[in-house]
Structures are given as structure tokens and as C-alpha cells.
Design a protein around this motif. Structure first.
Motif, mmCIF file in Angstrom:
data_model
loop_
_atom_site.group_PDB
_atom_site.id
_atom_site.type_symbol
_atom_site.label_atom_id
_atom_site.label_comp_id
_atom_site.label_asym_id
_atom_site.label_seq_id
_atom_site.Cartn_x
_atom_site.Cartn_y
_atom_site.Cartn_z
ATOM 1 N N LYS A 131 21.525 38.830 13.914
ATOM 2 C CA LYS A 131 22.532 39.106 14.950
ATOM 3 C C LYS A 131 23.956 39.075 14.383
ATOM 4 O O LYS A 131 24.825 39.817 14.819
ATOM 5 N N SER A 132 24.191 38.172 13.422
ATOM 6 C CA SER A 132 25.514 38.092 12.803
ATOM 7 C C SER A 132 25.387 37.500 11.405
ATOM 8 O O SER A 132 24.368 36.888 11.064
ATOM 9 N N ILE A 133 26.423 37.707 10.605
ATOM 10 C CA ILE A 133 26.472 37.190 9.239
ATOM 11 C C ILE A 133 27.732 36.354 9.097
ATOM 12 O O ILE A 133 28.811 36.753 9.560
ATOM 13 N N ILE A 134 27.592 35.197 8.455
ATOM 14 C CA ILE A 134 28.738 34.319 8.188
ATOM 15 C C ILE A 134 28.758 34.030 6.686
ATOM 16 O O ILE A 134 27.763 33.569 6.122
ATOM 17 N N LEU A 135 29.875 34.323 6.043
ATOM 18 C CA LEU A 135 30.017 34.104 4.603
ATOM 19 C C LEU A 135 31.144 33.114 4.349
ATOM 20 O O LEU A 135 32.209 33.199 4.964
ATOM 21 N N THR A 136 30.898 32.199 3.438
ATOM 22 C CA THR A 136 31.943 31.259 3.035
ATOM 23 C C THR A 136 31.868 31.079 1.518
ATOM 24 O O THR A 136 30.833 30.694 0.982
ATOM 25 N N GLY A 137 32.940 31.469 0.830
ATOM 26 C CA GLY A 137 32.942 31.393 -0.631
ATOM 27 C C GLY A 137 31.811 32.184 -1.258
ATOM 28 O O GLY A 137 31.243 31.768 -2.261
ATOM 29 N N SER A 138 31.490 33.342 -0.686
ATOM 30 C CA SER A 138 30.312 34.094 -1.141
ATOM 31 C C SER A 138 30.583 34.828 -2.452
ATOM 32 O O SER A 138 31.662 35.389 -2.655
ATOM 33 N N SER A 139 29.560 34.852 -3.304
ATOM 34 C CA SER A 139 29.592 35.778 -4.433
ATOM 35 C C SER A 139 29.080 37.126 -3.933
ATOM 36 O O SER A 139 28.726 37.277 -2.775
ATOM 37 N N GLY A 140 29.075 38.119 -4.812
ATOM 38 C CA GLY A 140 28.659 39.462 -4.426
ATOM 39 C C GLY A 140 29.688 40.513 -4.784
ATOM 40 O O GLY A 140 29.383 41.694 -4.904
ATOM 41 N N ILE A 169 27.053 47.330 6.442
ATOM 42 C CA ILE A 169 26.885 46.185 7.351
ATOM 43 C C ILE A 169 27.720 46.419 8.609
ATOM 44 O O ILE A 169 28.951 46.405 8.555
ATOM 45 N N LYS A 170 27.049 46.660 9.704
ATOM 46 C CA LYS A 170 27.750 46.916 10.972
ATOM 47 C C LYS A 170 27.737 45.692 11.890
ATOM 48 O O LYS A 170 28.318 45.709 12.968
ATOM 49 N N LEU A 171 27.044 44.650 11.481
ATOM 50 C CA LEU A 171 26.927 43.452 12.320
ATOM 51 C C LEU A 171 28.256 42.709 12.396
ATOM 52 O O LEU A 171 29.069 42.768 11.467
ATOM 53 N N PRO A 172 28.486 41.963 13.474
ATOM 54 C CA PRO A 172 29.642 41.057 13.495
ATOM 55 C C PRO A 172 29.549 40.097 12.304
ATOM 56 O O PRO A 172 28.505 39.484 12.078
ATOM 57 N N THR A 173 30.626 40.029 11.537
ATOM 58 C CA THR A 173 30.627 39.220 10.306
ATOM 59 C C THR A 173 31.855 38.318 10.299
ATOM 60 O O THR A 173 32.977 38.780 10.532
ATOM 61 N N LEU A 174 31.614 37.051 10.032
ATOM 62 C CA LEU A 174 32.690 36.056 9.968
ATOM 63 C C LEU A 174 32.864 35.616 8.517
ATOM 64 O O LEU A 174 31.892 35.264 7.842
ATOM 65 N N ILE A 191 33.663 45.257 4.795
ATOM 66 C CA ILE A 191 32.697 45.081 5.895
ATOM 67 C C ILE A 191 33.404 45.449 7.195
ATOM 68 O O ILE A 191 34.339 44.760 7.614
ATOM 69 N N PRO A 192 32.988 46.536 7.842
ATOM 70 C CA PRO A 192 33.753 47.088 8.967
ATOM 71 C C PRO A 192 34.026 46.104 10.102
ATOM 72 O O PRO A 192 35.155 45.972 10.546
ATOM 73 N N LEU A 229 33.679 28.568 13.334
ATOM 74 C CA LEU A 229 32.339 29.136 13.479
ATOM 75 C C LEU A 229 31.881 29.109 14.937
ATOM 76 O O LEU A 229 31.329 30.093 15.445
ATOM 77 N N HIS A 230 32.117 27.995 15.628
ATOM 78 C CA HIS A 230 31.652 27.871 17.009
ATOM 79 C C HIS A 230 32.353 28.890 17.917
ATOM 80 O O HIS A 230 31.722 29.508 18.794
ATOM 81 N N LYS A 231 33.638 29.095 17.703
ATOM 82 C CA LYS A 231 34.387 30.074 18.498
ATOM 83 C C LYS A 231 33.800 31.475 18.294
ATOM 84 O O LYS A 231 33.624 32.244 19.246
ATOM 85 N N PHE A 232 33.481 31.814 17.051
ATOM 86 C CA PHE A 232 32.879 33.115 16.718
ATOM 87 C C PHE A 232 31.515 33.276 17.393
ATOM 88 O O PHE A 232 31.232 34.311 18.008
ATOM 89 N N LEU A 233 30.675 32.250 17.311
ATOM 90 C CA LEU A 233 29.328 32.329 17.889
ATOM 91 C C LEU A 233 29.389 32.403 19.414
ATOM 92 O O LEU A 233 28.618 33.138 20.042
ATOM 93 N N LYS A 234 30.300 31.643 20.019
ATOM 94 C CA LYS A 234 30.425 31.673 21.487
ATOM 95 C C LYS A 234 30.866 33.058 21.968
ATOM 96 O O LYS A 234 30.390 33.550 22.987
ATOM 97 N N LYS A 235 31.739 33.674 21.201
ATOM 98 C CA LYS A 235 32.221 35.016 21.547
ATOM 99 C C LYS A 235 31.054 36.022 21.551
ATOM 100 O O LYS A 235 30.977 36.904 22.393
ATOM 101 N N LEU A 236 30.127 35.851 20.600
ATOM 102 C CA LEU A 236 28.967 36.751 20.513
ATOM 103 C C LEU A 236 28.018 36.586 21.690
ATOM 104 O O LEU A 236 27.307 37.529 22.046
ATOM 105 N N SER A 237 27.995 35.395 22.274
ATOM 106 C CA SER A 237 27.054 35.146 23.381
ATOM 107 C C SER A 237 27.631 35.515 24.735
ATOM 108 O O SER A 237 26.926 35.531 25.737
ATOM 109 N N GLU A 238 28.929 35.827 24.770
ATOM 110 C CA GLU A 238 29.545 36.208 26.032
ATOM 111 C C GLU A 238 29.132 37.621 26.408
ATOM 112 O O GLU A 238 29.061 38.499 25.537
#
Length: 259
Positions: A109-118, A191-196, A218-219, A245-254
Motif C-alpha cells: 500500500k505504501s513504501i517508507i524509506l529511511t537512509g536507504s541505499s539504492g 513506483i506510483k505508490l505513496p512513498t515517505l 519517485i513521483p 510516520l504516523h501522520k503519513f499513515l493516518k493520511k493514507l487511511s482517511e
């Protein structure tokens, strides 16, 4: 805090709480302790899952970002999770991205990256890992954080033990080289998913310009920087990390508002 480690087939994992799955993927020297503040907070709202990635247990030919992505795919299929929020730190973020890009799984449903390599990461230095040099390992562990006190003796001891094992060192080098080879720059636009993106402003391993590049490529992504924070924000500044993170996830569930 200790959590029960569950087992199914060849998988070992932690699963706490109820609700939509929040799957956490740790990095190269990561462990459960990296995520403890996050688990403690989010298990009240979500089903928090941490698969134990077999970074140093796979055969050498499978010890790669792609090999770990296949492992994550099999784990998610075996557990039959749906509506997953997939969070990865460092190498874990890279593994999560490769898993999603290869499978385009509707389970995510969503992707969250923190300090990601790639895209780009500073290694631990050409001579890393130096076996038997505790002081060197301590300094390199401190380099991960803005506040060097985060590199506790327990954490340094864990890294030292890993880097003192010849086979584990070979696998660490194999994973590090695989991460460098597996550059995702050209694929991220898929990647078209909501990404944080949550990044430490003082990250030495994947510096802030890396976060800006992820954000550009990432669009549907949003980027948050945290000051006085290094490569593992969920460890170093857990309260601020959890709030973003919680603010982002709550927004997705609205429910979507109708214009």
C-alpha cells in the motif's frame, strides 16, 4: 523489551499488534533493537512485523540485494499479508525497493524509506571491515549516528563479533558490492505508490542529497529531514520519526475527499 520470535517454514519474525501490516526491513548491521521504539509505539495501531533477514546465513551465491528481495517476497506470500506499509532502513530500504520493482505487488500500500541505499552510499571505507581492530569498529559504528553515544558498547560488540568472522566478512562485502551494483536510478519512476522519505540531516552514509534524489525520482513521494540525526532516525530520534510516520499513515487511511 523482548518480543516473541515466531516461526513458519524457514522464516523467523516478530509480529505485534493488529491492523494493517507495517513490515520493517533492517539494514546490513541492523537488528531488532533498531526498531524497538517503533514497534512499541505502532503496535497500538498496526500489525508490526519484523522478518529476520538472513543477511549472513544465505549461501554465497544468494547473498545479494536480489537474493534478499526474493526472501522478502516469499515471506510476504507465505504470511499472506495485504495492504502492507513496507518500511526499510539502509540496505533494508534497498531490498524493499527491489522486491517491489520486481513484483509490483498489489499487496503493498505504501513504501517508507529511511537512509536507504539504492542510489548512492558511502561504504565503511576501502579497508573495511578490519578484523580484530575494536577501536576502528567503534569509530565506524559511531559514524552511523549524529550522536556518537548511540554507538553503545553492546552495539559495537555486535558489529565487532560479525566482522571478526571470516565468512561473515565475505558475505558483508558481497552484500555491499551488490548494493553498489544494483543502482535503481532508472527504475524508481515506476513506483506510483505513496512513498515517505525520512532522512537524517547529518547522515554520513546516505547523505541528504541522496534523499533529494529519491524524492525527485519517485513521483508520489514526500521528504522529511530531521536535524541532528544520522543514518538511523528510528533509533536516534524515535519520537520525531514516529510522529512523521504516523501522520503519513493516518493520511493514507482517511477516505478521499470528493471535490
Amino acid at each position: 523489551m523482548t518480543y516473541e520470535i515466531k516461526h513458519q517454514d524457514k522464516f523467523s519474525f516478530i509480529e505485534e499488534g493488529e491492523g494493517e501490516p507495517l513490515v520493517l526491513l533492517h539494514g546490513l548491521f541492523g537488528a531488532l533493537s533498531n526498531f524497538e521504539p517503533l514497534i512499541g509505539y505502532f503496535k497500538q495501531y498496526y500489525k508490526v512485523i519484523v522478518p529476520m533477514l538472513p543477511l549472513l546465513e544465505m549461501d554465497l551465491l544468494s547473498t545479494s540485494v536480489g537474493g534478499l528481495a526474493k526472501y522478502v517476497h516469499k515471506f510476504i506470500e507465505t504470511r499472506n499479508y495485504e495492504n502492507i506499509h513496507l518500511l526499510g532502513n539502509s540496505l533494508g530500504g534497498h531490498v524493499g525497493l527491489v522486491y517491489y520493482l520486481k513484483n509490483q505487488s498489489p499487496r503493498i500500500k505504501s513504501i517508507i524509506l529511511t537512509g536507504s541505499s539504492g542510489l548512492f552510499e558511502n561504504g565503511m571505507g576501502d579497508s573495511y571491515p578490519k578484523r580484530g581492530d575494536y577501536e576502528y569498529i567503534r569509530k565506524k559504528t559511531e559514524y552511523t549516528f549524529y550522536n556518537p553515544a548511540m554507538a553503545t558498547k553492546e552495539l559495537v560488540d555486535e558489529v565487532f563479533e560479525i566482522t571478526n568472522n571470516r565468512l561473515k566478512v565475505i558475505k558483508i562485502i558481497a552484500l555491499a558490492k551488490s548494493a553498489i551494483r544494483n543502482n535503481l536510478g532508472e527504475e524508481l519512476s515506476q513506483i506510483k505508490l505513496p512513498t515517505l522519505l525520512i532522512w537524517g540531516n547529518n547522515d554520513n552514509i546516505t547523505p541528504p542529497f541522496v534523499a533529494k534524489e529519491f524524492n525527485k525520482l519517485i513521483p508520489n513521494s514526500e521528504l522529511h529531514f530531521i536535524d541532528k540525526c544520522g543514518h538511523a532516525p528510528m533509533m536516534e530520534v524515535p519520537d520525531e520519526f514516529n510522529a512523521i510516520l504516523h501522520k503519513f499513515l493516518k493520511k493514507l487511511s482517511e477516505p478521499a475527499t470528493v471535490a
